[in-house]
Design a protein around this motif. Structure first.
Motif, mmCIF file in Angstrom:
data_model
loop_
_atom_site.group_PDB
_atom_site.id
_atom_site.type_symbol
_atom_site.label_atom_id
_atom_site.label_comp_id
_atom_site.label_asym_id
_atom_site.label_seq_id
_atom_site.Cartn_x
_atom_site.Cartn_y
_atom_site.Cartn_z
ATOM 1 N N ILE A 28 0.847 -1.204 0.000
ATOM 2 C CA ILE A 28 0.000 0.000 0.000
ATOM 3 C C ILE A 28 0.874 1.243 0.000
ATOM 4 C CG2 ILE A 28 -1.752 1.308 1.250
ATOM 5 C CD1 ILE A 28 -2.648 -1.245 2.533
ATOM 6 N N ASP A 29 1.947 1.177 0.764
ATOM 7 C CA ASP A 29 2.849 2.308 0.853
ATOM 8 C C ASP A 29 3.385 2.659 -0.542
ATOM 9 O OD1 ASP A 29 4.161 4.217 2.368
ATOM 10 O OD2 ASP A 29 5.986 3.002 2.508
ATOM 11 N N LYS A 30 3.610 1.621 -1.344
ATOM 12 C CA LYS A 30 4.159 1.867 -2.689
ATOM 13 C C LYS A 30 3.069 2.224 -3.692
ATOM 14 C CE LYS A 30 8.167 -1.056 -2.062
ATOM 15 N NZ LYS A 30 8.132 -2.456 -1.662
ATOM 16 N N GLN A 31 1.916 1.574 -3.596
ATOM 17 C CA GLN A 31 0.876 1.742 -4.619
ATOM 18 C C GLN A 31 -0.508 1.908 -3.984
ATOM 19 O OE1 GLN A 31 1.385 1.827 -7.817
ATOM 20 N NE2 GLN A 31 3.336 0.824 -8.220
ATOM 21 N N LEU A 288 10.448 9.943 14.494
ATOM 22 C CA LEU A 288 9.600 9.255 13.501
ATOM 23 C C LEU A 288 8.126 9.397 13.868
ATOM 24 C CD1 LEU A 288 11.446 5.827 12.900
ATOM 25 C CD2 LEU A 288 11.485 7.887 11.477
ATOM 26 N N ILE A 289 7.814 10.354 14.725
ATOM 27 C CA ILE A 289 6.470 10.415 15.308
ATOM 28 C C ILE A 289 5.399 10.680 14.243
ATOM 29 C CG2 ILE A 289 5.032 11.661 16.987
ATOM 30 C CD1 ILE A 289 7.674 11.947 18.671
ATOM 31 N N LEU A 290 5.663 11.569 13.316
ATOM 32 C CA LEU A 290 4.655 11.818 12.266
ATOM 33 C C LEU A 290 4.644 10.701 11.225
ATOM 34 C CD1 LEU A 290 4.957 15.685 11.908
ATOM 35 C CD2 LEU A 290 3.227 14.348 13.126
ATOM 36 N N GLN A 291 5.788 10.077 11.023
ATOM 37 C CA GLN A 291 5.831 8.919 10.110
ATOM 38 C C GLN A 291 4.975 7.779 10.660
ATOM 39 O OE1 GLN A 291 8.292 10.913 10.853
ATOM 40 N NE2 GLN A 291 9.773 11.092 9.192
ATOM 41 N N GLN A 292 4.927 7.655 11.994
ATOM 42 C CA GLN A 292 4.065 6.626 12.608
ATOM 43 C C GLN A 292 2.597 6.891 12.245
ATOM 44 O OE1 GLN A 292 6.137 7.313 16.623
ATOM 45 N NE2 GLN A 292 5.107 5.383 16.974
ATOM 46 N N VAL A 293 2.204 8.156 12.306
ATOM 47 C CA VAL A 293 0.800 8.492 11.999
ATOM 48 C C VAL A 293 0.501 8.144 10.540
ATOM 49 C CG1 VAL A 293 -0.916 10.336 11.915
ATOM 50 C CG2 VAL A 293 0.816 10.340 13.722
ATOM 51 N N GLU A 294 1.424 8.485 9.670
ATOM 52 C CA GLU A 294 1.235 8.219 8.239
ATOM 53 C C GLU A 294 1.157 6.714 7.974
ATOM 54 O OE1 GLU A 294 4.229 10.310 5.951
ATOM 55 O OE2 GLU A 294 3.518 9.217 4.178
ATOM 56 N N MET A 295 2.032 5.980 8.600
ATOM 57 C CA MET A 295 2.054 4.527 8.416
ATOM 58 C C MET A 295 0.808 3.890 9.033
ATOM 59 S SD MET A 295 3.702 2.432 6.789
ATOM 60 C CE MET A 295 5.418 2.535 6.397
ATOM 61 N N GLY A 296 0.243 4.554 10.025
ATOM 62 C CA GLY A 296 -0.944 4.032 10.699
ATOM 63 C C GLY A 296 -2.101 3.810 9.746
ATOM 64 N N VAL A 297 -2.330 4.744 8.852
ATOM 65 C CA VAL A 297 -3.450 4.608 7.904
ATOM 66 C C VAL A 297 -3.198 3.402 6.995
ATOM 67 C CG1 VAL A 297 -4.723 5.732 6.043
ATOM 68 C CG2 VAL A 297 -3.865 7.095 7.962
ATOM 69 N N LYS A 298 -1.971 3.236 6.541
ATOM 70 C CA LYS A 298 -1.653 2.139 5.611
ATOM 71 C C LYS A 298 -1.777 0.777 6.280
ATOM 72 C CE LYS A 298 0.930 5.418 3.064
ATOM 73 N NZ LYS A 298 2.177 6.147 2.888
ATOM 74 N N VAL A 299 -1.275 0.693 7.501
ATOM 75 C CA VAL A 299 -1.372 -0.583 8.220
ATOM 76 C C VAL A 299 -2.838 -0.916 8.503
ATOM 77 C CG1 VAL A 299 -0.879 -1.687 10.449
ATOM 78 C CG2 VAL A 299 0.951 -0.558 9.188
ATOM 79 N N ARG A 300 -3.627 0.085 8.816
ATOM 80 C CA ARG A 300 -5.044 -0.181 9.116
ATOM 81 C C ARG A 300 -5.813 -0.531 7.843
ATOM 82 N NH1 ARG A 300 -3.726 3.968 13.711
ATOM 83 N NH2 ARG A 300 -3.627 2.436 15.386
ATOM 84 N N MET A 301 -5.421 0.046 6.719
ATOM 85 C CA MET A 301 -6.013 -0.401 5.446
ATOM 86 C C MET A 301 -5.675 -1.873 5.227
ATOM 87 S SD MET A 301 -5.138 2.800 2.926
ATOM 88 C CE MET A 301 -5.841 2.130 1.415
#
Ligand code: NCD
Length: 319
Positions: A28-31, A288-301
């Motif tokens: 998801i992170d890539k595409q 990496l605190i804001l990167q965690q938030v960004e990754m959060g949406v992808k992991v939850r998807m």
């Protein structure tokens, strides 16, 4: 194939499914756009309902599950924007019956009682329950997004990596899920807390306990800071906030003890000046605190897609 019917805890998840989610999150992170198409082809997502029921306050987790569901085309409703009647003495069983009548395919639950998500998962039919944090027990999606963030921004393997988890470990479901996940993955874990905020843990071979933060941070590759969960404390666990900051606050000065390329994480919400200095939280180099938030949406998807389709989206990726 993805096995889990629900996501209730890291401890019950199984490494096959954990790796499945982490791999999907990388796709998801890539595409990100292909995922939306894959979801529609696999599960006709527009006809599925996701209910978010957060009986405790939440900003990041609630909004990121909402965004994740919407990006996958589900109808997402927030059933308790103000914790509404679900906190007015209604039993969990009544909650379950009310929810069942709405026929959701996904329920994301945050609840002050440990075990609430597990209870509802047994009462609801045709609905995957995701534990968005239950009391002081677990917060599995947070641990998964934390690991996905380490994989992307630090190292794609945590075996042998020195990871320090610092602060109010006793009251933290985030810590509980992270300890379980990271120790299973072979990281060298250092748990740092005052005695009053350190839970009793089994004797794990790759987990060390420290009450002295300066010793625990020596050479750390990753530092996960935790909020002081004052709302869960019935007694005075610490003498004062100022003293806590002096001994357990992550300051720029203290960061020098860790590895020179150390990364700092925090699940949020942060108490600046209590467990972390602003200069550390906002450091472009270390945080990496804001990167965690960004990754959060992808992991939850990835979690929602896996629960509904049981498949990998890999086949929909452009080759
Ligand atoms: C945590 C939680 O609610 O468990 N936050 C989060 O989900 N991002 C941690 C906390 O409340 O301190």
């Amino acid at each position: 194939m993805f096995q889990s019917q629900h996501i209730l805890s890291i401890a019950t998840m199984g490494m096959g499914d954990i790796d499945f989610i982490l791999r999907e999150a990388q796709y998801i992170d890539k595409q990100p756009n292909y995922y939306h198409d894959a979801m529609h082809r696999e599960v006709n997502s527009g006809k599925k309902t996701q209910i978010n029921l957060f009986i405790e306050n939440s900003t990041r987790t609630a909004r990121s599950f909402e965004l994740a569901g919407k990006k996958l085309g589900l109808d997402v409703i927030d059933l308790a924007p103000n914790a509404s009647s679900f906190s007015k003495g209604e039993t969990l069983l009544d909650t379950a019956l009310t929810l069942q009548a709405m026929n959701p395919s996904i329920l994301v639950l945050r609840h002050p009682e440990s075990g609430a998500a597990h209870f509802l998962s047994q009462k609801l039919h045709d609905c995957a329950v995701i534990n968005g944090g239950d009391g002081t027990h677990e917060h599995p999606s947070q641990a998964l997004l934390d690991l996905a963030t380490i994989y992307k921004f630090k190292n794609p393997d945590v075996r042998g990596l020195n990871i320090a988890i610092c602060g109010d470990i006793a009251h933290s479901r985030v810590a509980r899920s992270n300890i379980e996940l990271l120790r299973q993955k072979g990281a060298n874990l250092r748990l740092i807390a005052p005695k009053t905020l350190m839970p009793r843990l089994p004797n794990y071979p790759n987990v060390q306990i420290f009450t002295d933060m300066n010793k625990g941070l020596a050479g750390a590759d990753v530092i996960m800071m935790l909020r002081l969960q004052l709302e869960r404390m019935s007694n005075n666990f610490i003498p004062s906030l100022a003293e806590y900051y002096q001994y357990y606050g992550l300051t720029q000065q203290r960061l020098k003890i860790a590895d020179s390329e150390v990364k700092v994480m925090h699940p949020g919400p942060m108490n600046r000046g209590v467990e972390i200095e602003s200069a550390v939280a906002d450091s472009l180099e270390n945080s990496l605190i804001l990167q965690q938030v960004e990754m959060g949406v992808k992991v939850r998807m990835a979690i929602i897609y896996a629960l509904l389709s049981r498949k990998s989206m890999f086949e929909y990726m452009p080759k």
